[in-house]
Design a protein around this motif. Structure first.
Motif, PDB file in Angstrom:
ATOM      1  N   THR A 135      34.572  31.322  22.251  1.00  0.00           N
ATOM      2  CA  THR A 135      33.977  32.633  22.496  1.00  0.00           C
ATOM      3  C   THR A 135      32.520  32.479  22.914  1.00  0.00           C
ATOM      4  O   THR A 135      31.891  31.452  22.655  1.00  0.00           O
ATOM      5  N   GLY A 136      32.000  33.506  23.557  1.00  0.00           N
ATOM      6  CA  GLY A 136      30.598  33.507  23.954  1.00  0.00           C
ATOM      7  C   GLY A 136      30.425  33.311  25.445  1.00  0.00           C
ATOM      8  O   GLY A 136      31.278  32.741  26.143  1.00  0.00           O
ATOM      9  N   LEU A 137      29.291  33.773  25.945  1.00  0.00           N
ATOM     10  CA  LEU A 137      28.951  33.658  27.363  1.00  0.00           C
ATOM     11  C   LEU A 137      28.974  32.206  27.814  1.00  0.00           C
ATOM     12  O   LEU A 137      28.387  31.338  27.168  1.00  0.00           O
ATOM     13  N   GLY A 138      29.665  31.934  28.906  1.00  0.00           N
ATOM     14  CA  GLY A 138      29.681  30.602  29.483  1.00  0.00           C
ATOM     15  C   GLY A 138      30.759  29.691  28.956  1.00  0.00           C
ATOM     16  O   GLY A 138      30.909  28.564  29.440  1.00  0.00           O
ATOM     17  N   VAL A 139      31.527  30.126  27.963  1.00  0.00           N
ATOM     18  CA  VAL A 139      32.587  29.285  27.395  1.00  0.00           C
ATOM     19  C   VAL A 139      33.880  29.517  28.166  1.00  0.00           C
ATOM     20  O   VAL A 139      34.316  30.659  28.350  1.00  0.00           O
ATOM     21  N   ASN A 140      34.487  28.446  28.613  1.00  0.00           N
ATOM     22  CA  ASN A 140      35.710  28.523  29.395  1.00  0.00           C
ATOM     23  C   ASN A 140      36.910  28.835  28.505  1.00  0.00           C
ATOM     24  O   ASN A 140      37.058  28.258  27.426  1.00  0.00           O
ATOM     25  N   ALA A 141      37.744  29.741  28.947  1.00  0.00           N
ATOM     26  CA  ALA A 141      38.976  30.032  28.212  1.00  0.00           C
ATOM     27  C   ALA A 141      39.966  28.895  28.463  1.00  0.00           C
ATOM     28  O   ALA A 141      40.073  28.379  29.563  1.00  0.00           O
ATOM     29  N   GLY A 142      40.659  28.487  27.424  1.00  0.00           N
ATOM     30  CA  GLY A 142      41.610  27.401  27.586  1.00  0.00           C
ATOM     31  C   GLY A 142      42.447  27.246  26.340  1.00  0.00           C
ATOM     32  O   GLY A 142      42.113  27.775  25.277  1.00  0.00           O
ATOM     33  N   ALA A 143      43.544  26.516  26.448  1.00  0.00           N
ATOM     34  CA  ALA A 143      44.443  26.280  25.328  1.00  0.00           C
ATOM     35  C   ALA A 143      44.212  24.886  24.783  1.00  0.00           C
ATOM     36  O   ALA A 143      44.348  23.888  25.504  1.00  0.00           O
ATOM     37  N   ASP A 144      43.841  24.795  23.512  1.00  0.00           N
ATOM     38  CA  ASP A 144      43.569  23.512  22.867  1.00  0.00           C
ATOM     39  C   ASP A 144      44.769  23.095  22.013  1.00  0.00           C
ATOM     40  O   ASP A 144      45.506  23.936  21.491  1.00  0.00           O
ATOM     41  N   THR A 145      44.939  21.797  21.862  1.00  0.00           N
ATOM     42  CA  THR A 145      46.055  21.255  21.084  1.00  0.00           C
ATOM     43  C   THR A 145      45.541  20.671  19.779  1.00  0.00           C
ATOM     44  O   THR A 145      44.806  19.683  19.778  1.00  0.00           O
ATOM     45  N   ASN A 146      45.897  21.312  18.674  1.00  0.00           N
ATOM     46  CA  ASN A 146      45.513  20.841  17.346  1.00  0.00           C
ATOM     47  C   ASN A 146      46.585  19.870  16.867  1.00  0.00           C
ATOM     48  O   ASN A 146      47.735  20.253  16.632  1.00  0.00           O
ATOM     49  N   ALA A 147      46.218  18.602  16.708  1.00  0.00           N
ATOM     50  CA  ALA A 147      47.182  17.573  16.319  1.00  0.00           C
ATOM     51  C   ALA A 147      47.335  17.468  14.805  1.00  0.00           C
ATOM     52  O   ALA A 147      48.126  16.655  14.321  1.00  0.00           O
ATOM     53  N   THR A 148      46.573  18.274  14.061  1.00  0.00           N
ATOM     54  CA  THR A 148      46.703  18.278  12.602  1.00  0.00           C
ATOM     55  C   THR A 148      47.602  19.443  12.182  1.00  0.00           C
ATOM     56  O   THR A 148      48.025  20.253  13.007  1.00  0.00           O
ATOM     57  N   LEU A 186      42.176  16.733  18.027  1.00  0.00           N
ATOM     58  CA  LEU A 186      42.126  17.936  18.867  1.00  0.00           C
ATOM     59  C   LEU A 186      41.882  17.514  20.306  1.00  0.00           C
ATOM     60  O   LEU A 186      41.154  16.549  20.563  1.00  0.00           O
ATOM     61  N   SER A 187      42.462  18.240  21.237  1.00  0.00           N
ATOM     62  CA  SER A 187      42.233  17.962  22.655  1.00  0.00           C
ATOM     63  C   SER A 187      42.389  19.256  23.443  1.00  0.00           C
ATOM     64  O   SER A 187      43.018  20.215  22.975  1.00  0.00           O
ATOM     65  N   GLY A 188      41.815  19.274  24.648  1.00  0.00           N
ATOM     66  CA  GLY A 188      41.916  20.481  25.450  1.00  0.00           C
ATOM     67  C   GLY A 188      41.191  20.357  26.769  1.00  0.00           C
ATOM     68  O   GLY A 188      40.599  19.328  27.091  1.00  0.00           O
TER      69      GLY A 188
END
Length: 232
Positions: A135-148, A186-188
């Motif tokens: 979230t926040g100005l300038g942050v790219n929207a994307g789907a992250d993969t939580n490996a935990t 985590l990765s994304g």
């Protein structure tokens, strides 16, 4: 006016005119060639203050400061049976930023002074990453993969062993024994859009650590965790 002089005047005037036209039509050019490089960039910082719950004694020795290097120190306090809380849990906010796809990995070591199998080991320290926020100005929207497996205190992530009676974190990558060597947590995709470095926004996620107080062998325990973010 003599005819000869008249023609000379006309010729001179034409010559001057031609010279003037020639001067007005003259042009020159110059070029500037520049090159540059934008390298892959990733960083991990503190996402803010640590939350410690369920502890008996102890406390946060060195707290996290948002947007500062991650260098947190926590005393979990008493982890033996005199602590009647269900779990001692520390939540450490992380902040990641990148201009490329990223991978967050973790390495952990657990050292206890005890000599028997009842001492606190890596498998007794639950771990998981919480909800990822972009979230926040300038942050790219994307789907992250939580490996935990997320919050290690959730009922789905652990239970009492019916044979030994010991509480165990049994879900996938839900305790520190799964991170004895560098392991992806985590990765994304790219985190930041094209904004100045002074923009302090980024991806935030809580790193959660938990121990269930038990009849562990008496002694002292040290837990060391290192997070590393890379851009493959």
């Amino acid at each position: 006016m003599p005819r000869k002089f008249f023609f000379r005047s006309i010729l001179l005037t034409m010559l001057l005119t031609l010279v003037a036209v020639s001067c007005l039509g003259q042009s020159t050019t110059g070029t500037v060639t520049m090159s540059a490089t934008v390298s892959k960039f990733v960083e991990i910082n503190s996402g803010g203050a640590v939350t410690l719950t369920g502890n008996s004694g102890g406390g946060v020795t060195t707290d996290g400061v948002a947007n500062s290097p991650l260098a947190v120190s926590i005393n979990l306090g008493e982890l033996g049976p005199s602590n009647t809380n269900s779990f001692v849990t520390a939540s450490v906010p992380l902040k990641l930023r990148s201009n490329a796809a990223y991978v967050l990995s973790m390495t952990a070591t657990v050292t206890s002074s005890g000599a028997s199998s009842s001492k606190i080991g890596a498998a007794d320290v639950g771990f998981g990453l919480g909800t990822v926020s972009r979230t926040g100005l300038g942050v790219n929207a994307g789907a992250d993969t939580n490996a935990t497996s997320g919050d290690p205190t959730l009922a789905a992530n652990g239970s009492v062993n019916g044979t030994t009676g010991r509480y165990e974190f049994t879900a996938v990558r839900s305790n520190l024994s799964a991170f004895s060597s560098a392991t992806t947590a985590l990765s994304g995709p790219i985190i930041m859009n094209a904004v100045p470095r002074s923009n302090a926004n980024g991806l935030t996620v809580p790193a959660m650590f938990a121990v269930k107080p038990q009849f562990f062998e008496n002694g002292t325990t040290t837990v060391s965790v290192t997070f590393t973010v890379t851009a493959p």
